[in-house]
Design a protein around this motif. Structure first.
Motif, mmCIF file in Angstrom:
data_model
loop_
_atom_site.group_PDB
_atom_site.id
_atom_site.type_symbol
_atom_site.label_atom_id
_atom_site.label_comp_id
_atom_site.label_asym_id
_atom_site.label_seq_id
_atom_site.Cartn_x
_atom_site.Cartn_y
_atom_site.Cartn_z
ATOM 1 N N ALA A 153 15.683 17.110 84.013
ATOM 2 C CA ALA A 153 15.276 17.785 82.839
ATOM 3 C C ALA A 153 13.995 19.007 83.649
ATOM 4 C CB ALA A 153 14.311 16.828 82.157
ATOM 5 N N LYS A 154 13.717 19.928 82.601
ATOM 6 C CA LYS A 154 12.839 20.998 82.900
ATOM 7 C C LYS A 154 11.879 21.136 81.566
ATOM 8 C CE LYS A 154 15.185 22.706 86.374
ATOM 9 N NZ LYS A 154 14.419 22.825 87.846
ATOM 10 N N SER A 155 10.829 21.842 81.746
ATOM 11 C CA SER A 155 9.677 22.251 80.752
ATOM 12 C C SER A 155 9.306 23.538 80.989
ATOM 13 C CB SER A 155 8.517 21.001 80.796
ATOM 14 O OG SER A 155 7.767 21.339 81.733
ATOM 15 N N LEU A 156 9.005 23.799 79.678
ATOM 16 C CA LEU A 156 8.420 25.385 79.671
ATOM 17 C C LEU A 156 7.097 25.628 80.654
ATOM 18 C CD1 LEU A 156 9.000 26.907 76.067
ATOM 19 C CD2 LEU A 156 10.633 26.738 78.190
ATOM 20 N N LEU A 157 6.170 24.532 80.424
ATOM 21 C CA LEU A 157 5.019 24.640 81.105
ATOM 22 C C LEU A 157 5.224 24.331 82.479
ATOM 23 C CD1 LEU A 157 1.824 24.858 81.163
ATOM 24 C CD2 LEU A 157 1.754 22.587 80.597
ATOM 25 N N GLY A 158 5.834 23.254 82.894
ATOM 26 C CA GLY A 158 6.007 23.039 84.407
ATOM 27 C C GLY A 158 6.917 23.927 85.211
ATOM 28 N N ASP A 159 8.093 24.712 84.098
ATOM 29 C CA ASP A 159 8.766 25.302 85.300
ATOM 30 C C ASP A 159 8.813 26.829 84.729
ATOM 31 O OD1 ASP A 159 10.661 23.187 86.768
ATOM 32 O OD2 ASP A 159 10.308 22.371 84.565
ATOM 33 N N VAL A 160 8.166 27.205 83.931
ATOM 34 C CA VAL A 160 7.939 28.564 83.524
ATOM 35 C C VAL A 160 6.537 28.980 83.436
ATOM 36 C CG1 VAL A 160 8.585 30.401 81.899
ATOM 37 C CG2 VAL A 160 10.190 28.484 82.054
ATOM 38 N N GLY A 161 5.696 28.072 83.544
ATOM 39 C CA GLY A 161 4.282 28.476 83.323
ATOM 40 C C GLY A 161 3.917 29.095 81.744
ATOM 41 N N LEU A 162 4.750 28.664 80.846
ATOM 42 C CA LEU A 162 4.273 29.080 79.563
ATOM 43 C C LEU A 162 3.609 27.858 78.761
ATOM 44 C CD1 LEU A 162 7.748 30.897 78.323
ATOM 45 C CD2 LEU A 162 5.343 31.941 78.666
ATOM 46 N N ASN A 163 2.705 28.062 78.270
ATOM 47 C CA ASN A 163 1.763 27.072 77.307
ATOM 48 C C ASN A 163 1.866 27.320 75.912
ATOM 49 O OD1 ASN A 163 0.432 24.881 76.608
ATOM 50 N ND2 ASN A 163 -1.642 25.845 77.082
ATOM 51 N N ILE A 164 3.184 26.853 75.390
ATOM 52 C CA ILE A 164 3.327 27.116 74.193
ATOM 53 C C ILE A 164 3.164 25.873 73.185
ATOM 54 C CG2 ILE A 164 5.388 27.853 72.525
ATOM 55 C CD1 ILE A 164 4.359 29.711 74.606
ATOM 56 N N SER A 165 2.477 25.959 71.963
ATOM 57 C CA SER A 165 2.265 24.798 71.094
ATOM 58 C C SER A 165 3.550 24.441 70.203
ATOM 59 C CB SER A 165 0.881 24.991 70.294
ATOM 60 O OG SER A 165 1.572 26.045 69.261
ATOM 61 N N ALA A 166 3.556 23.497 69.772
ATOM 62 C CA ALA A 166 4.768 22.738 69.063
ATOM 63 C C ALA A 166 5.043 23.839 67.895
ATOM 64 C CB ALA A 166 4.784 21.318 68.527
#
Length: 248
Positions: A153-166
């Motif tokens: 599994a990957k996430s935008l914050l952890g793997d891209v550094g993008l902090n995007i709200s739902a």
């Protein structure tokens, strides 16, 4: 992306058991089409009945719409939704070269699962389709909480550094889905299929399709007009209509 699609509702909850459960409960209320989103989902269900709860910071939503096609055509909305997710992820800042689509209904980031889709029907007939979508915006499941054979599994914050709200992601996804649905209705499955294949993970490579009857190993050649994955195996070409896909 364009703004919120005309005629489409929007309901956002702080906490809910499941957006798909809620969607099924309102099929007779005349609310569809509508996006239902929750900041926290406590009792969601993924493919094959697996638990699919959602931590705060991640994305959980269901698109509820009337069924206007036969059920075989309705099932092709998994490809429509996958392309919409691909478009929305690019819209919020993910580089296209880091994304790919895994048959039948996952979106990958750097080869790891970042989003998934669950299609269900609801109402008498059935009358409605519920497209459940989960995206790892802030959190990826811990490896010890996943099946050992599952795609990492990957996430935008952890793997891209993008902090995007739902809600920001919903603002990107709703018009993206509307555009892809318009494409599907105008051109049928051909253009959707072509676009999906252009972003397909492991196309031309050896994959494993696992069903209750066993594993089928072959080269991933294409999709047919029903959305089945076509494998070239040692015994010839084989169409797989439902399976878990594993990469070798």
């Amino acid at each position: 992306m364009n703004g919120w699609p005309t005629g489409v509702g929007r309901r956002v909850f702080d906490t809910i058991d499941s957006t798909n459960i809620y969607a099924r409960a309102i099929v007779n209320d005349g609310a569809s089409p509508v996006w239902i989103m929750a900041h926290e989902q406590t009792d969601g269900v993924g493919r094959r009945g697996r638990a699919w709860s959602t931590q705060r910071g991640n994305f959980a939503a269901t698109y509820l719409a009337d069924i206007k096609d036969d059920l075989n055509t309705v099932a092709l909305r998994s490809f429509v939704a996958a392309l919409a997710l691909y478009d929305a992820l690019i819209d919020v800042g993910v580089s296209a070269d880091r994304l790919s689509l895994k048959w039948p209904n996952d979106v990958l980031l750097d080869g790891g699962k970042v989003a998934g889709i669950l299609l269900e029907t609801a109402g008498v007939g059935p009358s409605h389709i519920c497209i459940g979508i989960g995206v790892n915006l802030a959190h990826a499941p811990e490896p010890d909480k996943m099946e050992t054979t599952a795609t990492p599994a990957k996430s935008l914050l952890g793997d891209v550094g993008l902090n995007i709200s739902a809600e920001r992601f919903l603002d990107a996804l709703a018009p993206a889905y509307d555009a892809r649905e318009t494409q599907f209705r105008a051109n049928g499955f051909d253009s959707t299929r072509s676009d999906w294949l252009a972003h397909a993970a492991r196309l031309g490579e050896t994959i494993v399709a696992r069903t209750p009857k066993g594993d089928t190993v072959g080269t991933f050649e294409t999709l047919d007009q029903t959305g089945a994955v076509i494998l070239q195996t040692a015994k010839g070409r084989c169409a797989i209509h439902a399976a878990e896909i594993f990469f070798t």
